[in-house]
Design a protein around this motif. Structure first.
Motif, PDB file in Angstrom:
ATOM      1  N   ARG B 108       0.829  -1.175  -0.153  1.00 37.01           N
ATOM      2  CA  ARG B 108       0.049  -0.090  -0.099  1.00 37.01           C
ATOM      3  C   ARG B 108       0.670   1.317   0.132  1.00 37.01           C
ATOM      4  N   ASP B 109       2.049   1.044   0.402  1.00 38.23           N
ATOM      5  CA  ASP B 109       3.133   2.139  -0.012  1.00 38.23           C
ATOM      6  C   ASP B 109       3.511   2.391  -1.202  1.00 38.23           C
ATOM      7  N   PRO B 112       0.744   2.992  -5.063  1.00 37.30           N
ATOM      8  CA  PRO B 112       0.352   4.135  -5.433  1.00 37.30           C
ATOM      9  C   PRO B 112       1.461   4.937  -5.798  1.00 37.30           C
ATOM     10  N   ARG B 113       2.777   4.796  -5.371  1.00 36.95           N
ATOM     11  CA  ARG B 113       3.798   5.431  -5.861  1.00 36.95           C
ATOM     12  C   ARG B 113       4.358   5.217  -7.262  1.00 36.95           C
ATOM     13  N   ALA B 115       2.048   3.954  -9.465  1.00 36.35           N
ATOM     14  CA  ALA B 115       0.863   4.341 -10.328  1.00 36.35           C
ATOM     15  C   ALA B 115       0.902   5.783 -10.646  1.00 36.35           C
ATOM     16  N   SER B 116       1.238   6.529  -9.599  1.00 41.39           N
ATOM     17  CA  SER B 116       1.560   7.894  -9.959  1.00 41.39           C
ATOM     18  C   SER B 116       2.594   8.082 -10.948  1.00 41.39           C
ATOM     19  N   LEU B 122      -4.978   2.367 -10.092  1.00 41.03           N
ATOM     20  CA  LEU B 122      -4.717   1.662  -9.283  1.00 41.03           C
ATOM     21  C   LEU B 122      -6.134   1.156  -8.245  1.00 41.03           C
TER      22      LEU B 122
END
Ligand code: FAD
Lengths: 304, 342
Positions: B108-109, B112-113, B115-116, B122
Motif C-alpha cells: 500500500r506504500d 500508489p507511488r 501508479a502515480s 490503481l
C-alpha cells in the motif's frame, strides 16, 4: 523561522453510521442522507503539524479539495489552530479518482511554494484507499513516509520519524521536504479552543459569502448584491477571515489530468450488499442437537 | 503510462522481508496464474531485494513463468523510492498488462507511488479479480478481456467493480488472505531473469536507522478452526468461554470489533475489514451480530456456525449451522459434546 506545513484534509460521508435510509432503492448510497464529517485520521495529521509548529515555530496551512461544503472542515482546522486555509473547488474536478485528486492537490501545494512538510491522514473512510498521499508525494517529487507515528528528531533539514507497519516499526531518516501520512495512534488531536472559535467563526470562502448575501438580500438588484459582495470580501480580507478559494485555473492545472479525463480507473458496476438468505441448518439449543451437529462435523472432516 | 498491450504478462510484485516471501505474494501468484491462463499470456513476478534469487524457485512453484530479480544492496530493506524505481523500470521495459500487489503496509506504500509515476490506474484492497468485458455505451465500444477489480467501498456497504481500459498497466492491491494459497509444485520450471537498475541520489536519500519486526503473535490466517466472540459475550471474564471452546477443538480465538473495543481481547484477534481476513475450515461466531465489516473477513470460511439469540441477526445469512439461543448455555454444551467424543 520554523517549519511550514501543509495539511490535506477531507470532508467525508460518515460511512460508519450507514442506516437503511442511506441506501437508495437501486442499491447505491445516497450521500446526501449521510452526515458529512471530518475524516478522522486527518485530525491526527493536523495535530502532527500543529505539534511541530508549537515546538519549532512556523505555520500550518490546511488544504482541502471538495465542494463548497468542505469549507466546514477548514473552519474546524482554524478553530483547532491552523493559520491559513485553502479550499480547492471546481466542478471540473468532480469524478476524480485518486490519481487525479493527487494531481490537483499537488498543484495546489506547488502554488503554496515554501513548504517543509506535507501531512495527510493515512486514509479516508469513504474509500479507504490510502493512495492520495503517496501519489501526491510522487507528483511533488518528494519522498514519502506512510504510517507515521512519531517525530523522533528534527534538526535543520534532517528529520527522523518512526513509522508503524503493524508487525513492527522502523525509524527512517530523510531530508525535508517530506510527505507523511499519519496514523490515528500518532497523537491525541486537540479540541477546538473557545477563543479561536470566537476569532475564526466568521471565516468564509468567497462562494459561501456570495450565497449568504443572495439569501440575505432577496429583493436586491444584481448590482446591489455585487457591491455588498465586494464589500464583504474586503472586510473578510482585512479581518484575516477569508478562506482562500482556488479553482483549477488558479492552480494552473492541466485539465487532461483532472476529473473524469484524468482518472484511469472507472467504476464499472456498483452493488449494495444484500444479505443472501440461502438458508442454514437450524440447530435447536439442546444437548442432543448439538451433539448431532458436532458428530456431522467430525464425519465430514471439518473437525478432528 | 503504457498503452494497452494485449500480449503483456500478468505480474505479481513479490514481497519479501528478511529472506522470507510474504504469504500474500504466494496467494496472488495463484490468482495471477489463473488470470494469465484466461488471457493466454505468461505470468511473471518482480522480485527486488538483496540476495533473494533463491526465492525465485518458490514463485515458480506457485505459478510464475518468469521471475525478474533485481539484486542490489540498496534493496536490502524495503524503502519506497528504490523499490518504486525497480517496479517502474520493469514495467517500462516489459510492458505487463496487469500488476498486482498485496495490500500490506509495503504494497500500500509502493503501489500508489508506482501508479502515480506510471500515470496508471490503481484499485486498492480488492477482494476479487476477474477477467471480463466492459461496454462503453457512449463511444459504442466494447473493451474485452479487462481486469475487473472488485472491492468493497463506502465502509463496506457497497461492492464496486473498477476497470481501467486505457492507461495501463491495470494495477490493484489485494487484501491478505482473500485468495487461496495453492500448495505449489516444486517440479514446475520457469525462467529467472536478472535485471539491474540504477538509483539516483534522491532515491537513496531515505535511510533506515532502526528496524524492528515482531513475529505475528496470533496467527489467525493459518488456523483451521476459529472460535470468535463478539459484543454478546459481554465481558472480558466471560470471554473465557470462547477460549475454552477454542481450547476444546484446538482452534484459534477470533473476535469482532465490539469485543475488541469492549476490551475483552486484544486487537490482534480481530476478524473483519479492519482486522484479519480468514477462511478456516470452521468458523464459530458466538454473540456476533454479523455486521458487513465483520462478514467481509470471515464469510469465505468453509463452514460457519452462528450462535446468537436474535434470530434476525445478519450473521445467520452466511451461516451453515445456526443456533438461536443464549451463548452462555450453548457454548458449554458444545464443549461438553466435543469432550465426550475425544
Ligand atoms: C470502517 C469500519 C470498519 C470496521 N471493521 C470491523 C472489523 O474489522 N471487524 C468487526 O468485527 N467489526 C468491524 N466494524 C464494526 C462493525 O460495524 C460492528 O459494529 C461490529 O462487528 C459489531 O460487533 P458484534 O456483532 O460482536 O457486536 P454487537 O453489535 O454488540 O452484537 C452483539 C450480538 O450478540 C448477540 N447477543 C448478545 N448477547 C447474547 C447472548 N447471551 N447469547 C447469544 N447472542 C447474544 C446480539 O443479538 C447481537 O447480535 C467496523 C466498522 C466500521 C465503520
Amino acid at each position: 523561522m520554523g517549519y511550514h506545513s501543509v495539511v490535506c484534509v477531507k470532508q467525508v460521508p460518515d460511512t460508519s453510521n450507514i442506516s437503511g435510509e442511506a441506501m437508495k432503492p437501486d442499491g447505491t448510497v445516497n450521500r446526501a442522507a449521510l452526515a458529512a464529517i471530518f475524516n478522522p485520521e486527518d485530525l491526527h495529521a493536523l495535530e502532527a503539524a500543529l505539534d511541530i509548529r508549537d515546538a519549532y515555530g512556523g505555520t500550518v496551512t490546511v488544504l482541502s479539495m471538495g465542494p463548497l461544503g468542505a469549507a466546514e472542515v477548514l473552519r474546524e482546522c482554524l478553530y483547532r489552530g491552523a493559520d491559513r486555509a485553502v479550499l480547492v473547488t471546481d466542478r471540473r474536478a468532480a469524478a476524480s479518482d485518486t490519481l487525479a485528486t493527487s494531481y490537483i492537490l499537488a498543484q495546489a501545494v506547488r502554488k503554496l511554494k515554501d513548504y517543509d512538510f506535507v501531512f495527510c491522514g493515512r486514509q479516508a473512510i469513504d474509500g479507504d484507499t490510502a493512495q492520495v498521499g503517496p501519489q501526491m508525494a510522487e507528483k511533488l517529487g518528494i519522498a514519502q513516509v506512510t504510517y507515521f507515528e512519531k517525530l523522533v528528531e528534527l534538526d535543520g533539514r534532517t528529520v527522523r520519524v518512526r513509522r508503524n507497519v503493524g508487525n513492527g516499526w522502523e525509524i527512517l531518516e530523510g531530508r525535508l521536504p517530506l510527505l507523511l501520512t499519519v496514523l490515528d495512534t500518532a497523537n491525541e488531536p486537540r479540541p477546538a479552543s473557545a477563543r479561536r472559535v470566537m476569532q475564526r467563526k466568521r471565516s468564509r470562502a468567497v462562494d459561501e459569502l456570495r450565497k449568504e448575501i443572495a439569501a440575505a438580500m432577496p429583493g436586491a438588484s444584481e448590482d446591489e448584491r455585487e457591491n455588498a459582495f465586494a464589500d464583504g470580501v474586503e472586510k473578510l480580507k482585512m479581518a484575516g477571515q477569508l478562506i482562500e478559494q482556488w479553482n483549477l485555473d488558479d492552480i494552473a492545472a492541466d485539465l487532461q489530468w483532472c476529473g473524469l479525463a484524468g482518472s484511469p480507473t472507472k467504476v464499472h458496476r456498483v452493488q449494495s450488499i444484500v444479505l443472501t438468505k440461502e438458508g442454514f441448518t437450524e440447530v435447536p439449543p439442546t444437548e442432543d442437537a448439538i451433539r448431532t451437529m458436532i458428530h456431522e462435523l467430525i464425519v465430514d472432516h471439518t473437525l478432528g | 503510462m503504457i498503452s494497452p498491450n494485449r500480449k503483456g504478462e500478468v505480474w505479481v510484485f513479490a514481497e519479501q522481508e528478511d529472506g522470507r516471501i510474504n504469504d500474500v505474494t504466494l496467494e496472488l501468484c495463484g490468482k495471477a496464474r489463473e488470470l494469465a491462463d484466461t488471457l493466454c499470456v505468461k505470468m511473471g513476478a518482480v522480485l527486488p531485494g538483496w540476495n533473494v534469487r533463491e526465492l525465485s524457485y518458490r514463485l515458480i512453484a506457485h505459478g510464475a513463468d518468469r521471475v525478474y530479480v533485481t539484486h542490489d544492496t540498496e534493496l536490502e530493506y524495503y524503502r519506497t523510492l528504490p523499490y518504486a524505481r525497480v517496479l517502474c523500470e520493469m514495467i517500462t521495459r516489459h510492458e505487463p498488462q496487469i500488476v498486482i500487489y498485496g495490500a500490506t503496509p509495503i504494497g500500500r506504500d509502493l503501489a500508489p507511488r508506482v501508479a502515480s509515476e506510471m500515470k496508471a490506474g490503481l484499485t486498492a484492497d480488492c477482494t476479487d479479480l476477474e477477467i471480463g468485458e466492459y461496454e462503453d455505451k457512449k463511444n459504442k465500444t466494447v473493451h474485452k478481456n479487462l481486469l475487473l477489480q472488485i472491492r468493497p467501498a463506502f465502509g463496506g456497504n457497497i461492492i464496486a467493480t473498477i476497470i481501467n481500459y486505457d492507461r495501463w498497466p491495470q494495477m490493484a492491491t489485494v487484501r491478505e488472505g482473500v485468495m487461496r494459497m495453492g500448495a505449489g509444485d516444486p517440479s514446475r520450471s520457469g525462467e529467472i531473469i536478472e535485471e539491474s537498475v540504477e538509483f539516483s541520489d534522491f532515491e537513496k536519500s531515505i535511510r533506515v536507522v532502526e528496524r524492528h519486526r515482531e513475529a505475528r503473535k496470533v496467527n489467525l490466517k493459518a488456523a483451521r478452526t476459529i472460535v470468535a466472540g463478539g459484543g454478546g459475550v459481554g465481558s472480558k471474564d466471560n470471554f473465557q468461554l470462547i477460549h475454552d471452546l477454542a481450547g476444546a477443538i484446538g482452534g484459534a480465538v477470533g473476535a469482532s470489533r465490539a469485543a475488541v473495543d469492549g476490551g475483552f481481547i486484544d486487537k490482534t484477534h480481530q476478524v473483519g475489514q479492519t482486522g484479519t481476513t480468514v477462511r478456516p475450515a470452521l468458523y464459530i461466531a458466538c454473540g456476533i451480530s454479523g455486521a458487513v465489516q465483520h462478514r467481509a473477513g470471515m464469510e469465505e470460511s468453509a463452514k460457519i456456525i452462528a450462535i446468537n439469540w436474535d434470530k434476525e441477526a445478519p450473521i445467520f445469512s452466511v451461516a451453515h449451522y445456526g443456533i438461536v439461543g443464549d451463548l452462555n448455555k450453548i457454548v458449554p454444551m458444545m464443549i461438553k459434546a466435543i469432550k465426550e467424543r475425544a
